[in-house]
Structure formats: structure tokens, C-alpha cells
Write an enzyme that holds these catalytic residues in place. Structure first.
Site, PDB file in Angstrom:
ATOM      1  N   LYS A 199       0.862  -1.177   0.000  1.00 10.18           N
ATOM      2  CA  LYS A 199       0.000   0.000   0.000  1.00 10.18           C
ATOM      3  C   LYS A 199       0.901   1.230   0.000  1.00 10.18           C
ATOM      4  CE  LYS A 199      -3.760   2.312   2.483  1.00 10.18           C
ATOM      5  NZ  LYS A 199      -4.655   2.253   3.663  1.00 10.18           N
ATOM      6  N   ARG A 209     -10.594  10.314   1.471  1.00 10.00           N
ATOM      7  CA  ARG A 209     -10.589  11.021   2.757  1.00 10.00           C
ATOM      8  C   ARG A 209     -11.869  11.822   2.941  1.00 10.00           C
ATOM      9  NH1 ARG A 209      -4.114  12.095   2.275  1.00 10.00           N
ATOM     10  NH2 ARG A 209      -3.581   9.934   2.760  1.00 10.00           N
ATOM     11  N   ARG A 220       1.127   9.934   5.687  1.00  9.90           N
ATOM     12  CA  ARG A 220       1.354   8.566   6.158  1.00  9.90           C
ATOM     13  C   ARG A 220       2.627   7.976   5.560  1.00  9.90           C
ATOM     14  NH1 ARG A 220      -4.913   7.752   5.182  1.00  9.90           N
ATOM     15  NH2 ARG A 220      -5.670   8.338   7.243  1.00  9.90           N
ATOM     16  N   GLU A 236       7.627  -7.088   1.470  1.00 12.03           N
ATOM     17  CA  GLU A 236       6.370  -7.068   2.214  1.00 12.03           C
ATOM     18  C   GLU A 236       5.548  -8.331   1.913  1.00 12.03           C
ATOM     19  OE1 GLU A 236       5.337  -5.057   4.484  1.00 12.03           O
ATOM     20  OE2 GLU A 236       6.363  -3.135   4.245  1.00 12.03           O
ATOM     21  N   LYS A 251      -2.120  -1.667  -3.717  1.00 11.98           N
ATOM     22  CA  LYS A 251      -2.967  -0.465  -3.679  1.00 11.98           C
ATOM     23  C   LYS A 251      -2.080   0.769  -3.716  1.00 11.98           C
ATOM     24  CE  LYS A 251      -6.393   1.852  -0.734  1.00 11.98           C
ATOM     25  NZ  LYS A 251      -7.142   1.804   0.535  1.00 11.98           N
ATOM     26  N   SER A 277      -9.900   5.679  -4.935  1.00 13.80           N
ATOM     27  CA  SER A 277     -10.818   6.798  -5.129  1.00 13.80           C
ATOM     28  C   SER A 277     -10.328   7.802  -6.163  1.00 13.80           C
ATOM     29  CB  SER A 277     -11.063   7.502  -3.792  1.00 13.80           C
ATOM     30  OG  SER A 277      -9.843   8.022  -3.263  1.00 13.80           O
ATOM     31  N   TYR A 316     -15.073   0.909  -7.198  1.00 12.60           N
ATOM     32  CA  TYR A 316     -16.356   1.548  -6.928  1.00 12.60           C
ATOM     33  C   TYR A 316     -17.332   1.352  -8.082  1.00 12.60           C
ATOM     34  CZ  TYR A 316     -13.548   3.543  -3.226  1.00 12.60           C
ATOM     35  OH  TYR A 316     -12.714   3.685  -2.133  1.00 12.60           O
TER      36      TYR A 316
END
Length: 326
Positions: A199, A209, A220, A236, A251, A277, A316
Site C-alpha cells: 500500500k 478522505r 502517512r 512485504e 494499492k 478513489s 467503486y
């Protein structure tokens, strides 16, 4: 091939829709699609998300209806995100058995049963007043190990609400092992873990958000991956597999197709990708301006993600795309 005549004509296999369908190397199927859905506490009707046309913050009732629609469309799953009315420093509502996310899990499972894989976001960012994915240390940094303890609690309450699969998205070191152990010790050995393995700290999370009423201050970058790094994703992956991940994810999707391909080539477990998004919003904005063909672009983006190696795609457009594929 002579100078006058091409004997090799690849266009023969592009000549009609039937021929193109016959030789297509990559196919999309509704069962591979997962719908992310937001449910918000304290609202009486669905609230549109301005930066994500067509996406809403659901009430519990409208979420039930959306879940039924998703099941009837034949998609594979639904990923639930809960938006509480009250936030605090430790994200207490994330582990409240009567919190909005746990209520939503029970609602959806009761409504659709096993017709959908019911998944839940396992992260604190929607529940904390600072908007980070974990508990903060005294210096304001995210405390990895204190956060793991909270994730273990979240995993158990989500499992007790009936979720089929949890999606730890916080990118804390060791999170998969801690969650797996907590689930097993609580008797939830059947609850699967979809690891957010790679990610990235992307610039494209802005609409999300808005969707989750984020309280984020800062960024982040200290725990999500650097967009410059691809090899790190394979490290990872190795860690998440060793810790017991049942499935893994990359992602965002569209800007990280190279990473997705590398992860898919190396992974012995199913590989998912999240069309996030900002990726959704860019297509919708361009289509609204008449710059691109909307439906063709939707399917082309999903095909590119599938072609790069994703076996499941969070999008979505899941329900709409399922209709387009029939």
C-alpha cells in the site's frame, strides 16, 4: 513475406467482435469484483460524496439495499468501511461491539448471507481524531506495536460480528501475524485475512478522505510505501505470506501495474488490487467533461488491472461493471 504481399496478417484475429472475443487473452468476470462501501453513523439518508460521483455514504438501511444489489449483480464481495459520529485518540469505536462498522457487518451478513464475501476494513484511521492508522506515541509518530494491540481487538470484534474476511490496511509491521493469532485464539480460525501487502503513500487518496470524513493531519509516509520502490513490495509480500495472509493486495492499482505484475508472479496466494478513489475520480471527471468514453474507459481500466495479474479488483464501479459485462 514478400515485398508485395504480407502473408502474416494479425488483423485477421481482430476482424469481428466474435473473433476478438474468441481470442481475448484477458477476461473480466463479475465474480472477480469487490465493492467498497461506506456506512455512516447518524445520518437518515445516503449522503453523496462530491469528489466521487455516484458513490455515497450509506445509512444502515441503504447499505443493506446496496448489498442485495451487489449480490444480485453477481459480484464477488463487498468491503465495508465504518464512519462513526465520535472519534478519539485510540479509535475506540473501532473496537466497540456496537460500533457502526460492527453493526454494518451484522446487517450485511444477515441480508446476503454467503451470496457475497463480506469483508471489513481493519484500520483505525476512520475512528481516530488525528486520522492516522494507529495509536500515536508521545512524539506524534505512529506507535507500531501499540497499534498492533488495537488491531488484534478490532479483528476479534469484527469476527464476532460475522465478517468473512478482514482487510488490515494500516501497513504496520507484523500486523498479519498479530491479527491471525488473535482470530485463532478467539476461535475464529475460519475468518480469512486479505493483507494490504503493498500500500503506497499515494497522492490519489483525496476523495477517499472525503468519503470517510478523515481527520488526518500530516501524511502517512512513515508507514505506507514510497512510490519510488517496487522491490520493497516483494519483501512485504514475503513477510505477509510468512505471517499467514490468505490473500494479498496492491494499492493503488492503475499507477502500480508493474508492482502488481511482480507480486502476482511471486505470490502463491490470490492477488487483489484496489482501484482507489482518485483513480475513480479522474475517470469520472474526464468523462463528465466529454474527454473520454466513460463505459469503455471503465472496462479498459479494469482489464488493465486484471491483465497485470490481479485476480480480484476492488472498484467503486463493481456493480455497474458487472452489468456492462453481461
Amino acid at each position: 513475406m514478400s515485398a508485395e504481399f504480407p502473408y502474416v496478417r494479425p488483423r485477421r484475429l481482430r476482424s469481428t467482435p466474435a473473433v476478438r472475443r474468441l481470442v481475448a487473452e484477458t477476461r473480466l468476470h463479475p465474480a472477480e469484483l469487490i465493492l467498497p462501501a461506506f456506512v455512516r453513523e447518524g445520518i437518515t439518508e445516503p449522503k453523496p460524496i462530491s469528489s466521487m460521483p455516484g458513490v455515497v455514504q450509506h445509512t444502515r438501511d441503504s447499505l443493506r439495499k446496496a448489498a442485495v444489489e451487489a449480490a444480485e449483480a453477481g459480484i464477488g464481495g463487498i468491503m465495508l468501511f465504518g464512519l462513526p459520529e465520535v472519534k478519539d485518540a485510540t479509535g475506540s469505536e473501532g473496537t466497540n461491539p456496537e460500533g457502526i462498522l460492527q453493526q454494518a457487518i451484522r446487517d450485511v451478513v444477515a441480508e446476503v448471507g454467503d451470496r457475497l464475501v463480506v469483508m471489513s476494513d481493519l484500520c483505525l484511521d476512520e475512528f481516530t481524531d488525528h486520522g492516522h492508522c494507529g495509536v500515536l506515541a508521545a512524539d506524534g509518530s505512529v506507535d507500531n506495536d501499540a497499534t498492533l494491540a488495537r488491531y488484534a481487538e478490532m479483528a476479534v470484534v469484527q469476527a464476532e460480528a460475522g465478517v468473512h474476511m478482514v482487510g488490515p490496511s494500516g501497513m504496520m509491521d507484523g500486523q498479519i501475524a498479530v491479527i491471525r493469532r488473535a482470530l485463532d485464539e478467539a476461535g475464529h480460525q475460519g475468518v480469512a485475512v486479505l493483507a494490504y501487502t503493498a500500500k503506497y503513500a499515494s497522492a490519489l487518496y483525496g476523495p477517499f478522505r472525503e468519503a470517510v470524513n478523515s481527520s488526518l493531519r500530516g501524511d502517512r509516509k512513515t508507514y505506507q510505501q514510497d512510490p519510488a520502490n517496487a522491490r520493497e513490495a516483494l519483501r512485504e509480500l514475503e513477510l505477509d505470506l510468512a505471517e499467514g495472509a490468505d490473500m494479498v493486495m496492491v494499492k493503488p492499482a492503475m499507477l502500480y501495474l508493474d508492482v502488481l505484475r511482480q507480486v502476482a508472479d511471486a505470490s502463491p496466494v490470490p492477488v487483489s488490487a484496489y482501484q482507489i478513489s482518485g483513480e475513480y475520480a479522474m475517470v469520472e471527471a474526464a468523462a463528465a467533461n466529454g474527454w473520454i468514453e466513460r463505459e469503455r474507459t471503465i472496462l479498459e481500466t479494469l482489464t488493465s488491472i486484471r491483465r497485470a495479474g490481479a485476480e480480484q479488483i476492488l472498484t467503486y464501479w463493481a456493480v455497474e461493471a458487472a452489468a456492462l459485462l453481461k
